[in-house]
Design a protein around this motif. Structure first.
Motif, PDB file in Angstrom:
ATOM      1  N   ASP A  19      14.556  29.610   9.530  1.00  0.00           N
ATOM      2  CA  ASP A  19      15.456  29.078  10.569  1.00  0.00           C
ATOM      3  C   ASP A  19      15.369  29.897  11.838  1.00  0.00           C
ATOM      4  N   THR A  20      15.356  31.235  11.669  1.00  0.00           N
ATOM      5  CA  THR A  20      15.261  32.105  12.840  1.00  0.00           C
ATOM      6  C   THR A  20      13.945  31.905  13.551  1.00  0.00           C
TER       7      THR A  20
ATOM      8  N   ARG B 129      22.394  28.371  10.207  1.00  0.00           N
ATOM      9  CA  ARG B 129      22.651  29.704   9.657  1.00  0.00           C
ATOM     10  C   ARG B 129      23.994  29.742   8.924  1.00  0.00           C
TER      11      ARG B 129
END
Length: 500
Positions: A6-7, A268
Motif C-alpha cells: 500500500d505504501t 492503511r
C-alpha cells in the motif's frame, strides 16, 4: 527498511500523478477559482465596457446636438436683429437725408453675411438650406442696389423702395427661424429616441448577461465545492470507521492527489483494523482455554469435591467463581465484537415472542436485580417477531445490564414493548444519574467509557452498547438515546416490522 504494497502504491502515485490529458479541471485549485472568477466577471466587464462606450457616444452626440441647437437659436436671433438693424439704418438715412448713415447698414450687412456663412457649416436639411440661400440672395440684391445709389440723383427714392423690400426679407427670416425651431425639436426627438434605444439595449443586455452570469456562478460553485464536499465526506467516513468505500476525489490535480492520500490512509486504517480484529479474536480464544480451567477449578473447590472448605476458603472460591464469570463475559463481548467486524455475525431468523426473550433476560439478571432491590415495571404486549433471538436477547441484555448498573438501590426500571404498522419499539428507562452530555454522541462507539461509572461496579470493556447497536442495525433497526426530563437514562430499540 521494508515498504509494504500500500505504501509503495502511494509513493508511486505521488511521484507520477495520473495524466491530466482528459481532465476537465485545471491542475491547481487556485487556478480553478481564478478561472471561475474570470469567466463570471468577463460578461459583467464586457457589459460594463459596452455601457460605458454607449453612454460616452450618447453624451458626445448630445453635446453636438446641443451645440447645433444653440448655434441655430443664436443665428436666428442674429439674422433677425441684423435685418432689423439694416432696415433701421435705411430709414434713418431717408428721414435725415444723410447717406453717411448707410455705414451702419454696411456693418449689419457684413454681420448678416458672416452669420449666414456659419449656418452653412451646420447639418441643415435641404429645405432649411434652400431658404437660407434665398435669404442671402434677397439680402445681396438689396445690398447691391444700395451701393448703386451713391451716384444717383434719386437715391432717397431708391432707398425708400429698398426699405419696402425688407418686409419680404423679414418674413423669410421668420420662416427660417420657424424651420430652425422645427429642426431643434427634431434633434431633441432624435436624442430622446436614441436615449430610449440605448436604455433598451442595456436592459436587454442585462437581461441576457445576468442569467448567464448566475448560471456560470452556480456551475463554478458546484465545480469548486464538489471536491471539497468529497474530501469532507471522505474524512467524515474515516472518522466514522467506514473504511470499505474507496475514496475518489474529482477536481483539480492537487485535490485529486489529496484524495489519493486519503484513500491510502483508508487502506492503511482498514489493514490496521483487520489486524486489530484478528488480534482480538486470537487473544480472546487464547484466553478462553485457561479461563475454562480456572472456572472448572473454582467450581470444584466451591462444590467441595476436594474436601470441605472453611468459611474463608469458601469465600475465596466464590470470589474466583464470580471473577471468572465476569472475565468470561468480557471475553464473549470481545469475540462478539470481532465477529461483527469480520462480518461473521449472520442472522438466524425465526418467529419468536419478544415477551419470552424479555422474561429470559430478566431471569438471567435476577440476582443483580434482587441484590439492588430494584423494581421492574413492565408494560408490554405479546408480539411475535421474526428475528435472531440470540442477538435480540443480547441487545436487551446489554440495555438492561446498563440500567441495573446505573440504577440506585430500591429504584424503578421501566420496560415497555409496543408496536404499530411500521415498527416495534422497546423502551428501557432507569432512575440513575443519566448520560453525561459529553457522552451522548459517543456512547455507541466501541471501547468508549462514559464519564460516570458507579464506584461499586467493575469497569467494563465499553463494547456492550456498540455490540447492541450493531445487532440492531443488522436487523434494519437502531437504538436511540431519548431525551428524558426525569433523572435517569432512556434507551429505545426500534425494529422494522418487515426486515430482510
Amino acid at each position: 527498511m521494508t515498504v509494504n504494497a500500500d505504501t509503495a502504491d502511494f509513493l508511486i502515485n505521488t511521484e507520477h500523478p495520473i495524466s491530466s490529458k482528459h481532465q476537465r479541471y485545471p491542475k491547481s485549485f487556485l487556478k480553478l477559482i481564478l478561472l471561475g472568477f474570470s469567466l463570471v466577471g468577463a460578461p459583467l466587464i464586457a457589459a460594463l465596457i459596452y455601457s460605458a462606450i454607449t453612454i460616452d457616444s450618447l453624451a458626445e452626440r448630445s453635446h453636438e446636438t446641443i451645440y447645433q441647437a444653440t448655434e441655430i437659436t443664436h443665428g436666428n436671433r442674429v439674422l433677425a436683429d441684423e435685418v432689423l438693424a439694416m432696415e433701421r439704418s435705411l430709414r434713418q438715412a431717408v428721414i435725415l437725408s444723410d447717406l453717411s448713415l448707410l455705414e451702419g447698414y454696411i456693418h449689419s450687412h457684413e454681420k448678416f453675411e458672416k452669420t449666414a456663412e456659419n449656418f452653412t457649416k451646420l447639418p441643415l436639411h435641404a429645405e432649411h438650406q434652400l431658404l437660407l440661400e434665398k435669404m442671402r440672395l434677397s439680402e445681396l440684391i438689396i445690398y447691391r442696389e444700395i451701393l448703386k445709389i451713391k451716384d444717383s440723383p434719386d437715391s432717397l427714392t431708391i432707398l425708400q423702395i429698398q426699405i419696402e423690400s425688407f418686409t419680404k426679407l423679414l418674413a423669410a427670416v421668420e420662416d427660417f427661424k420657424n424651420l430652425g425651431n422645427i429642426l431643434i425639436n427634431r434633434y431633441a426627438n432624435e436624442m430622446l429616441e436614441t436615449a430610449n434605444q440605448v436604455r433598451s439595449n442595456i436592459e436587454i443586455q442585462l437581461l441576457a448577461v445576468i442569467p448567464f452570469v448566475i448560471f456560470l456562478a452556480i456551475m463554478f460553485s458546484i465545480l469548486i465545492t464538489r471536491p471539497i464536499k468529497q474530501i469532507d465526506e471522505a474524512i467524515y467516513n474515516l472518522g466514522q470507521g467506514e473504511l470499505l468505500k474507496p475514496i475518489n476525489v474529482t477536481g483539480p490535480q492537487n485535490l485529486k492527489q489529496l484524495g489519493k492520500r486519503l484513500d491510502w490512509l483508508r487502506r492503511r486504517l482498514l489493514k490496521l483494523e483487520k489486524q486489530k480484529n484478528q488480534f482480538l479474536r486470537h487473544i480472546s480464544h487464547e484466553l478462553k482455554t485457561p479461563l475454562t480451567a480456572i472456572r472448572e477449578g473454582a467450581d470444584l473447590l466451591a462444590e467441595g469435591v476436594t474436601g470441605n472448605l472453611s468459611k474463608k476458603q469458601q469465600l475465596i472460591a466464590d470470589i474466583l467463581h464470580s471473577s471468572s464469570l465476569q472475565l468470561q463475559k468480557r471475553i464473549e463481548d470481545l469475540l462478539s465484537y470481532s465477529a461483527i467486524q469480520a462480518a461473521e455475525a449472520a442472522l438466524v431468523k425465526q418467529p419468536i415472542s419478544l415477551s419470552k426473550i424479555l422474561e429470559d433476560t430478566l431471569q438471567n439478571q435476577n440476582l443483580s436485580i434482587m441484590s439492588k432491590k430494584l423494581k421492574i415495571i413492565r408494560n408490554h404486549q405479546d408480539i411475535v417477531y421474526e428475528c435472531d433471538a440470540e442477538k435480540i436477547q443480547t441487545i436487551i441484555d446489554n440495555l438492561l445490564s446498563n440500567a441495573i448498573k446505573f440504577s440506585p438501590p430500591c429504584s424503578n426500571i421501566e420496560i415497555k414493548i409496543s408496536h404499530d404498522k411500521k415498527c416495534v419499539k422497546l423502551d428501557i428507562k432507569d432512575s440513575g444519574a443519566g448520560i453525561h452530555k459529553l457522552d451522548r454522541d459517543k456512547i455507541f462507539e466501541p471501547f468508549y467509557q462514559g464519564q460516570s461509572i458507579p464506584d461499586t461496579h467493575v469497569k467494563g470493556t465499553g463494547l456492550g452498547l456498540s455490540i447492541a447497536q450493531e445487532f440492531a442495525l443488522a436487523h434494519g433497526g437502531r437504538i436511540f438515546l431519548m431525551n428524558f426530563p426525569e433523572p435517569g437514562s432512556y434507551f429505545r430499540l426500534v425494529l422494522p416490522m418487515q426486515n430482510n
